[in-house]
Write an enzyme that holds these catalytic residues in place. Structure first.
Site, PDB file in Angstrom:
ATOM      1  N   TYR A  47       0.856  -1.200   0.000  1.00 22.65           N
ATOM      2  CA  TYR A  47       0.000   0.000   0.000  1.00 22.65           C
ATOM      3  C   TYR A  47       0.881   1.235   0.000  1.00 22.65           C
ATOM      4  O   TYR A  47       1.843   1.294   0.771  1.00 22.65           O
ATOM      5  CB  TYR A  47      -0.915   0.025   1.231  1.00 22.65           C
ATOM      6  CG  TYR A  47      -2.362  -0.019   0.823  1.00 22.65           C
ATOM      7  CD1 TYR A  47      -2.938   1.077   0.189  1.00 22.65           C
ATOM      8  CD2 TYR A  47      -3.144  -1.157   1.003  1.00 22.65           C
ATOM      9  CE1 TYR A  47      -4.243   1.042  -0.238  1.00 22.65           C
ATOM     10  CE2 TYR A  47      -4.451  -1.200   0.576  1.00 22.65           C
ATOM     11  CZ  TYR A  47      -5.009  -0.095  -0.048  1.00 22.65           C
ATOM     12  OH  TYR A  47      -6.298  -0.140  -0.483  1.00 22.65           O
ATOM     13  N   GLU A  49      -0.444   4.853  -0.566  1.00 23.27           N
ATOM     14  CA  GLU A  49      -1.209   6.081  -0.848  1.00 23.27           C
ATOM     15  C   GLU A  49      -0.308   7.302  -0.702  1.00 23.27           C
ATOM     16  O   GLU A  49       0.464   7.404   0.256  1.00 23.27           O
ATOM     17  CB  GLU A  49      -2.391   6.200   0.120  1.00 23.27           C
ATOM     18  CG  GLU A  49      -3.525   5.263  -0.232  1.00 23.27           C
ATOM     19  CD  GLU A  49      -4.698   5.390   0.729  1.00 23.27           C
ATOM     20  OE1 GLU A  49      -4.617   6.161   1.691  1.00 23.27           O
ATOM     21  OE2 GLU A  49      -5.694   4.685   0.494  1.00 23.27           O
ATOM     22  N   ASP A 193      -5.956  13.318 -25.586  1.00 20.13           N
ATOM     23  CA  ASP A 193      -5.948  11.947 -25.085  1.00 20.13           C
ATOM     24  C   ASP A 193      -5.273  11.101 -26.168  1.00 20.13           C
ATOM     25  O   ASP A 193      -5.879  10.802 -27.198  1.00 20.13           O
ATOM     26  CB  ASP A 193      -7.391  11.500 -24.836  1.00 20.13           C
ATOM     27  CG  ASP A 193      -7.491  10.048 -24.405  1.00 20.13           C
ATOM     28  OD1 ASP A 193      -6.483   9.314 -24.503  1.00 20.13           O
ATOM     29  OD2 ASP A 193      -8.582   9.640 -23.975  1.00 20.13           O
ATOM     30  N   THR A 219      -3.226   5.934 -22.257  1.00 23.23           N
ATOM     31  CA  THR A 219      -3.094   4.597 -21.680  1.00 23.23           C
ATOM     32  C   THR A 219      -1.638   4.185 -21.880  1.00 23.23           C
ATOM     33  O   THR A 219      -0.915   4.810 -22.659  1.00 23.23           O
ATOM     34  CB  THR A 219      -4.000   3.568 -22.387  1.00 23.23           C
ATOM     35  OG1 THR A 219      -3.682   3.579 -23.779  1.00 23.23           O
ATOM     36  CG2 THR A 219      -5.471   3.886 -22.198  1.00 23.23           C
ATOM     37  N   LYS A 222      -1.355   0.303 -25.133  1.00 21.35           N
ATOM     38  CA  LYS A 222      -1.671   0.154 -26.568  1.00 21.35           C
ATOM     39  C   LYS A 222      -0.352   0.242 -27.339  1.00 21.35           C
ATOM     40  O   LYS A 222       0.463  -0.659 -27.243  1.00 21.35           O
ATOM     41  CB  LYS A 222      -2.698   1.199 -26.978  1.00 21.35           C
ATOM     42  CG  LYS A 222      -4.021   1.045 -26.196  1.00 21.35           C
ATOM     43  CD  LYS A 222      -5.066   2.019 -26.656  1.00 21.35           C
ATOM     44  CE  LYS A 222      -6.398   1.752 -26.033  1.00 21.35           C
ATOM     45  NZ  LYS A 222      -6.663   2.430 -24.757  1.00 21.35           N
ATOM     46  N   ARG A 228      -1.274  -2.596 -18.504  1.00 12.38           N
ATOM     47  CA  ARG A 228      -2.535  -1.849 -18.548  1.00 12.38           C
ATOM     48  C   ARG A 228      -2.461  -0.709 -17.554  1.00 12.38           C
ATOM     49  O   ARG A 228      -2.112  -0.924 -16.390  1.00 12.38           O
ATOM     50  CB  ARG A 228      -3.717  -2.737 -18.168  1.00 12.38           C
ATOM     51  CG  ARG A 228      -3.827  -4.018 -18.908  1.00 12.38           C
ATOM     52  CD  ARG A 228      -5.193  -4.615 -18.751  1.00 12.38           C
ATOM     53  NE  ARG A 228      -6.119  -3.882 -19.575  1.00 12.38           N
ATOM     54  CZ  ARG A 228      -6.190  -4.000 -20.902  1.00 12.38           C
ATOM     55  NH1 ARG A 228      -5.418  -4.848 -21.546  1.00 12.38           N
ATOM     56  NH2 ARG A 228      -7.039  -3.290 -21.586  1.00 12.38           N
TER      57      ARG A 228
END
Ligand SMILES: Cc1ncc(COP(=O)(O)O)c(C=O)c1O
Length: 425
Positions: A47, A49, A193, A219, A222, A228
């Site tokens: 974790y 954060e 984008d 992203t 691609k 991902r």
């Protein structure tokens, strides 16, 4: 714990499927083994954060290193002042960016989904169309090219706070300078984008949005060929002109506002295993090998487009500048839905897609989208596009001939066996 052979058997079936088929989904690619290894590694347990050096959990000093590497490498790729590598996906990146700079009800202007745009650019079924007031531009019916005049007219009429450029199914380059000009005139921000063409932009093979667009999202899975995920970038950071403040009154820069919008605005703990994999992917992108790969992607797309055109297929806009193309199947008497199914029988994977001004629904569609990023990673070159297009044509011209499709599938599998995928697995 007992090994879950049920799930691993299914994963192995997926590996076999990826190996034997021709993968033409424009948004897919095959990552390197080292990227997958990082994703399947111990950083999934952590974790973290917050951001490197300022976390809400202990024990983050190691993951800080990979996250900082990912940030630094991404900055180097695109010559950036700011990068946030935490968005879990492209949609999350867009959600965070919009949360950062917009208020609910603000007008936004994006490319219509039915003309090649993305759900997160204002579609009514997406947060972007529910929280903000969406307006759209399209493409010119005769040419299939972005209708910049319509974009300008819509911008002047709707006075959006944000103009979004970028698409999911548009095969041409963008005129970012022209979009910025009208944005300045109406007082809008510009978001590019670049989820689809990012890999080509990274290597200078398409125009760069960075000097003209305030914000850029992408992203990473691609054409960038990473795990991902999503990223948010700025070529130049700057004073937050909206006067946004946090409880301590100190969101001075856009970078502060965007960091806050990603965490805690829209996400909790970052996926540090994926961020480690992003760092590896960005390292791969910085190599000359990746330039050769992207050049081949562009050559393959052009060779594929030529093969289709020679067989009488209608490519929207008449060709491609990037890695993908959208084909209008109406002159071939087959719907996008049926084409996708038929190609599936021959182990060729692609997706149906609406064409501009489509008379069929999004569930049926008149078009199909093909991209070559994944097959180029498999090792295909221009001359292989003839086999691929011939196979597609054979399937689409004989959609109900089960014996022919079965035979074709065998030929496809045989053809793909020369392009070795993940020999170590
Ligand atoms: C232009 C564009 N933006 C955003 C996205 C969303 O990315 P993700 O599926 O990672 O949420 C996509 C995905 O296809 C896309 O094409």
């Amino acid at each position: 714990m007992q090994r879950d052979t049920l799930v691993f058997d299914i994963i192995n079936q997926e590996l076999a499927r990826q190996r034997r088929g021709i993968e033409l989904i424009a948004s897919e690619n095959f990552t390197s083994l080292q990227i997958m290894q990082a994703m399947g590694g111990v950083m999934t347990n952590k974790y973290a954060e917050g951001y490197p050096g300022r976390r809400y959990y202990g024990g983050c000093e190691i993951v800080d290193q990979t996250e900082q590497l990912a940030i630094d490498r991404l900055k180097q790729i695109f010559n950036l002042e700011y990068a946030n590598v935490q968005p879990h996906s492209g949609a999350q990146a867009n959600a965070a960016l919009m949360l950062a700079i917009l208020q609910p009800g603000d007008a936004i202007l994006g490319l219509d989904l039915s003309m090649g745009g993305h759900l997160t650019h204002g579609s009514g079924v997406n947060f972007s169309g529910k929280i903000y007031k969406p307006h759209f531009y399209g493409v010119v019916k005769e040419t299939g090219l972005i209708d910049y005049e319509m974009l300008e007219a819509q911008a002047r009429a709707a006075k959006p706070k944000l103009i979004i450029c970028g698409a999911s199914a548009y095969s041409r380059d963008w005129d970012y300078a022209r979009i910025r000009k009208v944005a300045d005139e109406v007082g809008a921000f510009v978001l590019a984008d670049i989820a689809h063409p990012a890999g080509l932009i990274a290597k200078g093979l398409l125009s760069s949005p960075f000097e003209h667009c305030h914000f850029v999202t992408s992203t990473t899975h691609k054409t960038l060929r990473g795990p991902r995920g999503g990223v948010i970038m700025m070529a130049k950071d700057g004073e937050n002109t909206l006067g946004l403040k946090d409880i301590k009154g100190n969101l001075r820069l856009w970078s502060n506002v965007i960091d806050m919008a990603v965490f805690p605005g829209t996400q909790g703990g970052p996926l540090e295993h994926v961020i480690a994999a992003k760092a590896i992917a960005f390292g791969e992108i910085l190599t000359d090998e990746f330039l050769v790969y992207q050049q081949q992607v562009q050559k393959n797309a052009q060779a594929m487009a030529k093969n289709f055109t020679d067989k009488g297929y209608e490519i929207i806009s008449g060709g491609t500048d990037n890695h993908l193309m959208l084909i209008d199947l109406r002159n071939k008497n087959i719907s996008g839905k049926k084409a996708e199914q038929v190609l599936g029988h021959a182990d060729i994977t692609a997706n149906k897609n609406m064409v501009p001004y489509d008379d069929k629904s999004a569930f049926v569609t008149s078009g199909i989208r093909f991209g070559v990023a994944a097959v180029t990673t498999r090792g295909m070159v221009e001359s292989d596009m003839a086999f691929v297009v011939n196979a597609i044509d054979k399937a689409l011209m004989n959609p109900d001939d089960a014996a022919l499709l079965e035979k074709l599938k065998g030929e496809v599998n045989e053809f793909m066996s020369q392009f070795v995928l993940y020999p170590e697995l």
